[in-house]
Design a protein around this motif. Structure first.
Motif, PDB file in Angstrom:
ATOM      1  N   GLY A   1       0.776  -1.231   0.000  1.00 56.60           N
ATOM      2  CA  GLY A   1       0.000   0.000   0.000  1.00 56.60           C
ATOM      3  C   GLY A   1       0.803   1.275   0.000  1.00 56.60           C
ATOM      4  O   GLY A   1       0.245   2.353   0.261  1.00 56.60           O
TER       5      GLY A   1
ATOM      6  N   SER B   1       3.404   5.272  -4.989  1.00 64.59           N
ATOM      7  CA  SER B   1       2.994   6.652  -5.217  1.00 64.59           C
ATOM      8  C   SER B   1       3.383   7.089  -6.626  1.00 64.59           C
ATOM      9  O   SER B   1       4.057   6.370  -7.351  1.00 64.59           O
TER      10      SER B   1
ATOM     11  N   PRO C   1       0.026   9.417  -3.030  1.00 61.56           N
ATOM     12  CA  PRO C   1      -0.153   7.985  -2.771  1.00 61.56           C
ATOM     13  C   PRO C   1      -1.190   7.348  -3.678  1.00 61.56           C
ATOM     14  O   PRO C   1      -2.194   7.966  -4.043  1.00 61.56           O
TER      15      PRO C   1
ATOM     16  N   HIS D   1      -2.250   4.224  -2.597  1.00 60.01           N
ATOM     17  CA  HIS D   1      -2.849   3.292  -1.626  1.00 60.01           C
ATOM     18  C   HIS D   1      -2.825   1.861  -2.142  1.00 60.01           C
ATOM     19  O   HIS D   1      -3.553   1.004  -1.645  1.00 60.01           O
ATOM     20  N   GLN D   2      -1.984   1.613  -3.145  1.00 56.96           N
ATOM     21  CA  GLN D   2      -1.831   0.291  -3.730  1.00 56.96           C
ATOM     22  C   GLN D   2      -0.366  -0.133  -3.614  1.00 56.96           C
ATOM     23  O   GLN D   2       0.486   0.623  -3.149  1.00 56.96           O
TER      24      GLN D   2
ATOM     25  N   THR E   1      -4.823   2.340 -10.795  1.00 59.95           N
ATOM     26  CA  THR E   1      -5.087   3.580 -10.077  1.00 59.95           C
ATOM     27  C   THR E   1      -5.136   4.728 -11.071  1.00 59.95           C
ATOM     28  O   THR E   1      -4.289   4.817 -11.970  1.00 59.95           O
TER      29      THR E   1
ATOM     30  N   ASP F   1      -9.858   5.149  -2.687  1.00 64.01           N
ATOM     31  CA  ASP F   1      -9.065   3.987  -2.291  1.00 64.01           C
ATOM     32  C   ASP F   1      -7.987   3.633  -3.299  1.00 64.01           C
ATOM     33  O   ASP F   1      -7.253   2.656  -3.128  1.00 64.01           O
TER      34      ASP F   1
END
Length: 325
Positions: free
Chosen positions: A193, A196, A216, A218-219, A245, A261
């Motif tokens: 997570g 970026s 970020p 978040h992955q 993303t 998310d």
């Protein structure tokens, strides 16, 4: 491997065209093993196992090889083309080399263009020529650096590079968007997570100015990134999460997630999305799924939202790189 797409983006396999070179049978830890010219006429590919590159003419629709040239180093893994200028990244020798594409479909080495990266064993990932052909950028995963060479009017690099610390750890793939903006995916060493994307302004003489520091995802392991042609949106492929993303790109390089998310789309359990490409003037997004040996297609909405389309399967396990027009 070549595919034809219809109006909805669906792919139909058309066949396999030899490059004349050799692969490695394994992943290259790269982005940009294939590069298309802006007019869609020329395709350049790396042959990592034979230390050379191959040029194809796409005028007839089927790739026709017109030239094969030594890469100027060892283990070429990434290539870039801007107008008639071509640069290749040799990961095995930690170096770059330049070429000119002439009117007869031949590659001519740019004199005195072989240059080193910041050191040896740098974990080079991608090379790219900036819009307008004034700089060459290379990401270095192991050193957490960006190596930038200014180019003169003949396409020759400066004697020494501008070495810039990466905003985030493990800079991997990158993409040039509008207004001279460079977007760099940061894999954060594969930490869960923690990946970026950062944006930079590409200035004269190989200068880079940080615009957005490590937005970020978040992955995990966002290694590959592509911007739409107009520079409005950008997308990363996140291999362990099997997700994509999406970011909205502001006029000054600001980056805002399209989904809180970080999940703009999913490619399917075990699909292992890697390299990524944009086609149809930014309306179609193609993702190379290394785990399922397939290509995922997504339709890009006016708001940047991704809608999945049909998947093209049947790729060989060691497939590397993707380019679309």
């Amino acid at each position: 491997m070549t595919f034809e797409r219809n109006a909805t983006g669906e792919l139909t396999a058309k066949g396999v065209v030899p490059t004349g070179g050799r692969g490695t049978g394994a992943g290259l830890g790269n982005q940009g093993a294939l590069a298309l010219s802006d007019d869609g006429r020329w395709l350049v590919v790396v042959n990592a196992g034979s230390d050379d590159i191959t040029l194809f003419d796409l005028k007839t629709g089927r790739p026709e090889p017109t030239a094969r040239a030594a890469s100027g180093g060892k283990t070429p893994i990434s290539v870039s083309i801007e107008d008639d200028l071509v640069y290749v990244l040799n990961a095995g020798s930690d170096s770059i080399a330049g070429y000119r594409l002439n009117d007869h479909g031949r590659l001519e080495a740019v004199a005195n263009s072989v240059r080193p990266l910041s050191g040896t064993g740098v974990g080079a990932a991608e090379i790219g020529i900036s819009r307008g052909g004034r700089s060459v950028v290379v990401t270095e995963k192991a050193t957490n650096k960006l190596t930038v060479y200014a180019l003169d009017d003949e396409g020759r690099p400066a004697r020494s590079p501008n070495i810039v610390p990466s905003s985030g750890p493990t800079p991997f793939g990158f993409s040039f968007s509008g207004h001279g903006t460079l977007l760099v995916a940061e894999a954060a060493g594969g930490a869960s997570g923690a990946s970026s994307v950062s944006s930079y302004r590409v200035g004269p003489h190989g200068a880079l100015t940080l615009l957005q520091a490590s937005a970020p995802t978040h992955q995990t392991a966002a290694c590959w990134v592509i911007a739409t042609p107009g520079g409005r949106y950008a997308y990363t492929a996140n291999t362990p999460n099997a997700t994509i993303t999406g970011f909205d790109i502001g006029p000054r390089g600001s980056l805002s997630l399209l989904a809180n998310d970080g999940v703009a789309a999913r490619t399917g359990t075990g699909s292992g999305p890697t390299d990524i490409a944009i086609a149809a003037e930014g309306r179609l997004l193609y993702v190379l799924d290394s785990g399922s040996h397939a290509i995922s297609v997504f339709h890009v909405g006016n708001d940047g939202a991704l809608t999945p389309g049909p998947v093209a399967s049947g790729l060989p396990p060691a497939a590397n790189g993707i380019a679309a027009r």
